[in-house]
Design a protein around this motif. Structure first.
Motif, PDB file in Angstrom:
ATOM      1  N   LEU A 103       0.721  -1.270  -0.111  1.00 20.77           N
ATOM      2  CA  LEU A 103       0.050   0.240  -0.013  1.00 20.77           C
ATOM      3  C   LEU A 103       0.874   1.370  -0.125  1.00 20.77           C
ATOM      4  O   LEU A 103       0.740   2.287  -0.661  1.00 20.77           O
ATOM      5  N   LEU A 104       1.903   1.474   0.876  1.00 19.29           N
ATOM      6  CA  LEU A 104       2.708   2.519   0.796  1.00 19.29           C
ATOM      7  C   LEU A 104       3.437   2.667  -0.341  1.00 19.29           C
ATOM      8  O   LEU A 104       3.382   3.859  -1.106  1.00 19.29           O
ATOM      9  N   ALA A 138      12.548  -1.219  -6.152  1.00 20.35           N
ATOM     10  CA  ALA A 138      13.465  -1.984  -5.670  1.00 20.35           C
ATOM     11  C   ALA A 138      12.638  -2.336  -4.309  1.00 20.35           C
ATOM     12  O   ALA A 138      12.542  -3.598  -3.749  1.00 20.35           O
ATOM     13  N   GLY A 139      11.437  -1.452  -3.838  1.00 17.86           N
ATOM     14  CA  GLY A 139      10.645  -1.962  -2.706  1.00 17.86           C
ATOM     15  C   GLY A 139       9.751  -3.090  -2.986  1.00 17.86           C
ATOM     16  O   GLY A 139       9.842  -4.064  -2.216  1.00 17.86           O
ATOM     17  N   VAL A 140       9.445  -3.115  -4.362  1.00 18.48           N
ATOM     18  CA  VAL A 140       8.531  -4.246  -4.803  1.00 18.48           C
ATOM     19  C   VAL A 140       9.345  -5.402  -5.151  1.00 18.48           C
ATOM     20  O   VAL A 140       8.927  -6.715  -4.505  1.00 18.48           O
ATOM     21  N   PRO A 145       9.065  -9.745  -1.385  1.00 20.49           N
ATOM     22  CA  PRO A 145       9.375 -11.086  -1.358  1.00 20.49           C
ATOM     23  C   PRO A 145       9.908 -11.458   0.067  1.00 20.49           C
ATOM     24  O   PRO A 145       9.580 -12.577   0.668  1.00 20.49           O
ATOM     25  N   LEU A 146      10.810 -10.620   0.480  1.00 19.65           N
ATOM     26  CA  LEU A 146      11.514 -10.851   1.849  1.00 19.65           C
ATOM     27  C   LEU A 146      10.661 -10.781   3.111  1.00 19.65           C
ATOM     28  O   LEU A 146      10.671 -11.305   3.981  1.00 19.65           O
ATOM     29  N   PHE A 161      19.075  -3.955  -1.700  1.00 19.15           N
ATOM     30  CA  PHE A 161      17.983  -2.923  -2.093  1.00 19.15           C
ATOM     31  C   PHE A 161      18.756  -1.699  -2.674  1.00 19.15           C
ATOM     32  O   PHE A 161      18.138  -1.184  -3.757  1.00 19.15           O
ATOM     33  N   LEU A 162      19.907  -1.264  -2.236  1.00 14.36           N
ATOM     34  CA  LEU A 162      20.617  -0.207  -2.822  1.00 14.36           C
ATOM     35  C   LEU A 162      20.956  -0.896  -4.245  1.00 14.36           C
ATOM     36  O   LEU A 162      21.070   0.175  -5.153  1.00 14.36           O
TER      37      LEU A 162
END
Length: 271
Positions: A103-104, A138-140, A145-146, A161-162
């Motif tokens: 959602l974010l 990167a968030g998706v 999944p993590l 992520f970076l």
């Protein structure tokens, strides 16, 4: 041949190709961290990508021309509606924690397209465009999944992520170079600010940072590093070959195929 071309154009224009690219990056994260597949999450991300991308690309056009939409745009609109329906259904199959994060990231996508403050969306705020896209991708593809597999967020997670942000920003540069002729100068995209040559240099620097941060991880396997080197080289070739006047499919198909190629190499050489 005509029908095949129409189908291929629909495949690109309806964001199915970019959705497969996003799902491929999710699978790479699953491979990297050796976690279990969640088919509901993969489908949720697939339908969510189509819904989000088509909203960003076509919402304004549909609002202005809803009575006279071109045939293919009406088809994309209907297709997106069914994908949204699938997204809502799949939301009932995943955990609350994943939904909160999704959602974010969804709100970031929403405010990328619609006005947030002083009639400006995030896309129109100088310098934010590429950063928002990188954070959402990167968030998706890393965090969702993590979180699904309840993997603790350690140093390797944040390095990944970076890395994913740097990769997405590099993949975005050929699109920004292509769009130089159309983008409002107030957007201040990287090619607008630095020029095409320096933007390419910055993209190569991003790729070098990906490689350097790989060496900071707890364990680096030889085959994984080899595949990463191949993909970074491929990205560099397409970045350096980017021009203002590109072929229709240079960025929208070939550049966006790189994550799919990465995933296939994982399957062939590592998994």
């Amino acid at each position: 041949m005509k029908y095949l071309r129409s189908f291929f154009n629909f495949y690109i224009d309806s964001s199915v190709h970019v959705a497969l690219s996003v799902v491929s990056l999710v699978l790479i994260t699953i491979f990297q961290f050796k976690i279990a597949y969640d088919i509901y999450l993969l489908l949720f991300i697939f339908f969510g990508t189509i819904t989000g991308y088509n909203f960003v690309k076509y919402a304004k056009i549909a609002g202005l021309h809803h009575r006279s939409l071109a045939k293919n745009l009406r088809a994309i609109q209907l297709f997106s509606f069914f994908c949204f329906g699938g997204l809502v259904f799949l939301a009932t199959k995943i955990s609350i924690d994943v939904l909160k994060l999704a959602l974010l990231l969804g709100l970031l996508t929403l405010f990328y397209a619609i006005p947030l403050l002083k009639h400006k969306n995030l896309r129109s705020i100088a310098g934010l465009k590429i950063l928002v896209v990188a954070i959402v991708w990167a968030g998706v593809t890393v965090l969702l999944p993590l979180v699904t597999s309840e993997v603790p967020f350690n140093t390797d997670v944040w390095l990944t992520f970076l890395q994913r942000m740097f990769i997405v920003m590099t993949l975005t540069l050929p699109f920004e170079i292509r769009d130089l002729r159309f983008d409002d100068k107030l957007l201040k995209t990287i090619p607008q600010v630095l020029g095409i040559r320096k933007a390419k240099v910055l993209g190569v620097f991003f790729l070098m940072l990906v490689l350097l941060t790989e060496g900071l991880k707890t364990a680096v396997e030889h085959n994984e590093l080899l595949v990463l080197l191949v993909i970074l080289t491929l990205m560099g070739v397409f970045l350096l070959g980017s021009k203002r006047k590109q072929s229709k499919y240079f960025a929208s198909f070939f550049v966006e195929s790189i994550p799919i190629v990465w995933m296939l190499l994982w399957c062939l050489l590592i998994s």
